[in-house]
Motif scaffolding. Structure first.
Motif, mmCIF file in Angstrom:
data_model
loop_
_atom_site.group_PDB
_atom_site.id
_atom_site.type_symbol
_atom_site.label_atom_id
_atom_site.label_comp_id
_atom_site.label_asym_id
_atom_site.label_seq_id
_atom_site.Cartn_x
_atom_site.Cartn_y
_atom_site.Cartn_z
ATOM 1 N N LEU A 1 0.846 -1.190 0.000
ATOM 2 C CA LEU A 1 0.000 0.000 0.000
ATOM 3 C C LEU A 1 0.885 1.245 0.000
ATOM 4 C CD1 LEU A 1 -2.682 -0.936 2.676
ATOM 5 C CD2 LEU A 1 -2.594 -1.530 0.259
ATOM 6 N N TRP B 1 0.806 5.385 0.857
ATOM 7 C CA TRP B 1 0.010 6.275 1.688
ATOM 8 C C TRP B 1 0.258 7.732 1.305
ATOM 9 C CZ3 TRP B 1 -3.336 3.936 4.960
ATOM 10 C CH2 TRP B 1 -3.110 2.575 5.205
ATOM 11 N N SER C 1 -4.782 5.353 1.611
ATOM 12 C CA SER C 1 -4.010 4.314 0.941
ATOM 13 C C SER C 1 -4.334 4.363 -0.545
ATOM 14 C CB SER C 1 -4.361 2.931 1.504
ATOM 15 O OG SER C 1 -5.734 2.668 1.378
ATOM 16 N N SER D 1 -5.191 0.640 -3.564
ATOM 17 C CA SER D 1 -5.371 -0.492 -2.657
ATOM 18 C C SER D 1 -6.793 -1.024 -2.770
ATOM 19 C CB SER D 1 -5.069 -0.085 -1.219
ATOM 20 O OG SER D 1 -5.865 1.018 -0.829
ATOM 21 N N TRP E 1 -9.328 -3.600 -0.661
ATOM 22 C CA TRP E 1 -9.571 -4.406 0.531
ATOM 23 C C TRP E 1 -10.822 -5.263 0.317
ATOM 24 C CZ3 TRP E 1 -9.064 -0.464 5.194
ATOM 25 C CH2 TRP E 1 -7.762 0.081 5.174
ATOM 26 N N GLY F 1 -2.441 -3.869 -4.596
ATOM 27 C CA GLY F 1 -2.590 -3.683 -3.155
ATOM 28 C C GLY F 1 -3.707 -4.496 -2.550
ATOM 29 N N GLU G 1 -7.575 4.682 3.772
ATOM 30 C CA GLU G 1 -8.813 4.678 2.986
ATOM 31 C C GLU G 1 -8.515 4.020 1.644
ATOM 32 O OE1 GLU G 1 -11.498 7.973 0.690
ATOM 33 O OE2 GLU G 1 -10.843 8.475 2.724
ATOM 34 N N PRO G 2 -8.916 2.767 1.443
ATOM 35 C CA PRO G 2 -8.598 2.075 0.196
ATOM 36 C C PRO G 2 -9.343 2.681 -0.993
ATOM 37 C CG PRO G 2 -10.187 0.810 1.441
ATOM 38 C CD PRO G 2 -9.765 1.949 2.333
ATOM 39 N N THR G 3 -8.804 2.481 -2.177
ATOM 40 C CA THR G 3 -9.504 2.966 -3.365
ATOM 41 C C THR G 3 -10.730 2.110 -3.662
ATOM 42 O OG1 THR G 3 -7.994 1.658 -4.713
ATOM 43 C CG2 THR G 3 -7.456 3.978 -4.419
ATOM 44 N N PHE H 1 -13.233 -0.985 -1.745
ATOM 45 C CA PHE H 1 -13.571 -1.767 -0.553
ATOM 46 C C PHE H 1 -14.697 -2.717 -0.963
ATOM 47 C CE2 PHE H 1 -15.005 -3.119 3.460
ATOM 48 C CZ PHE H 1 -14.140 -2.690 4.464
ATOM 49 N N ARG I 1 -13.393 3.602 7.313
ATOM 50 C CA ARG I 1 -12.373 3.392 6.267
ATOM 51 C C ARG I 1 -12.929 3.640 4.869
ATOM 52 N NH1 ARG I 1 -10.415 3.442 10.339
ATOM 53 N NH2 ARG I 1 -9.870 5.417 9.328
ATOM 54 N N THR J 1 -13.134 6.263 -1.865
ATOM 55 C CA THR J 1 -13.353 4.817 -1.929
ATOM 56 C C THR J 1 -14.553 4.451 -2.795
ATOM 57 O OG1 THR J 1 -12.447 4.559 0.309
ATOM 58 C CG2 THR J 1 -13.750 2.740 -0.546
#
Length: 283
Positions: free
Chosen positions: A15, A17, A22, A25, A27, A51, A76-78, A80, A99, A104
């Motif tokens: 990841l 930052w 993040s 990424s 998740w 990621g 904060e992932p791109t 989720f 998150r 996201t």
């Protein structure tokens, strides 16, 4: 408790930052049977998202993917992806929502949970869409239905393309109908293959032999139809000689629309359960 909020454990997940966000990424919270099949399909196509991080309370590793037991406490992932059971949504959403911010894209594969119900639980999400894959996505020959806010479904099409056929639904009603057909369809096809095998055993064939024959019969039929673009009715007519053995069997399946009515009742039952899950999520 299904998930606990925990600080990030330092595992290297590639990841990057920037200002607490993040970048690049992806998740997945709850990487069970269906989400795991998606990961397998992406891996098979050498198309694993950047990621990728699997979040599983059991800690059971996901092949080729960094795995942690709790939702990271920062970042904060791109993307989720919610891969949990629908009944777990209200347990997981309060832990996941911090998150899921404006950077996201939230993707849900939760059966029956509508976009409005997801938006109510994730009000800050940049975009929200629903995906309904089926298990053959693990082999790159599945079906994925998509529906989302604005143009989010079309924007996500390249992500799902390596998994098989992607259908962009016009609305959530069409999405639900495709889900009842394609999402549950592999289970119904599996039952039919098993029924063919059982009938073969009843005719005196060895169970192991007849299981392989039944499976390859279905595989070959699907491949032939896909290759030549032939309709199922046309294919059936080609196999069935007038007054022959195949035609005698088809007469049983076609009698009073018996098979059609059975399949229609099957899909209706799946659709009703989807409506029940949607009502529970709204409630």
């Amino acid at each position: 408790m299904f998930f606990r909020r925990a600080p990030y454990d330092g595992m290297d997940t590639s990841l990057r930052w920037h200002d607490g966000v993040s970048m690049s990424s992806f998740w997945i919270v709850g990487c069970g049977t269906m989400a795991g099949a998606m990961v397998a399909g992406w891996r098979r196509a050498n198309a694993l998202p950047d990621g990728l991080l699997a979040i599983r309370p059991s800690g059971r590793p996901v092949d080729g993917v960094a795995t942690v037991t709790a939702i990271p406490g920062n970042g904060e992932p791109t993307t989720f992806l919610l891969g949990i059971k629908p009944q777990k949504l209200d347990e997981v959403a309060p832990l996941a929502e911090p998150r899921v911010g404006p950077h996201t894209r939230l993707i849900s594969i939760l059966a029956g949970v509508e976009l409005a119900s997801l938006r109510a639980r994730f009000p800050r999400a940049g975009s929200i869409l629903r995906a309904m894959p089926n298990l053959p996505v693990s082999e790159g020959c599945g079906v994925v239905a998509l529906v989302g806010e604005g143009g989010s479904a079309r924007a996500a099409e390249p992500l799902f393309a390596p998994l098989g056929h992607v259908h962009l639904a016009r609305d959530e009603a069409e999405f639900a109908a495709v889900g009842a057909l394609a999402g549950a369809g592999p289970a119904y096809v599996a039952r039919f293959v098993a029924a063919l095998a059982k009938a073969g055993v009843a005719r005196g064939l060895d169970p192991d032999v007849v299981a392989r024959i039944a499976l390859h019969t279905v595989l070959g039929t699907a491949l032939m139809a896909e290759t030549h673009g032939e309709s199922m009715d046309s294919l059936a007519r080609r196999v069935a000689s007038p007054n022959g053995t195949t035609e005698a069997g088809l007469a049983v399946l076609d009698s009073d629309g018996a098979l059609d009515r059975l399949v229609a009742r099957t899909l209706a039952a799946a659709a009703r359960r989807g409506q029940e899950l949607a009502a529970a999520a709204r409630g």
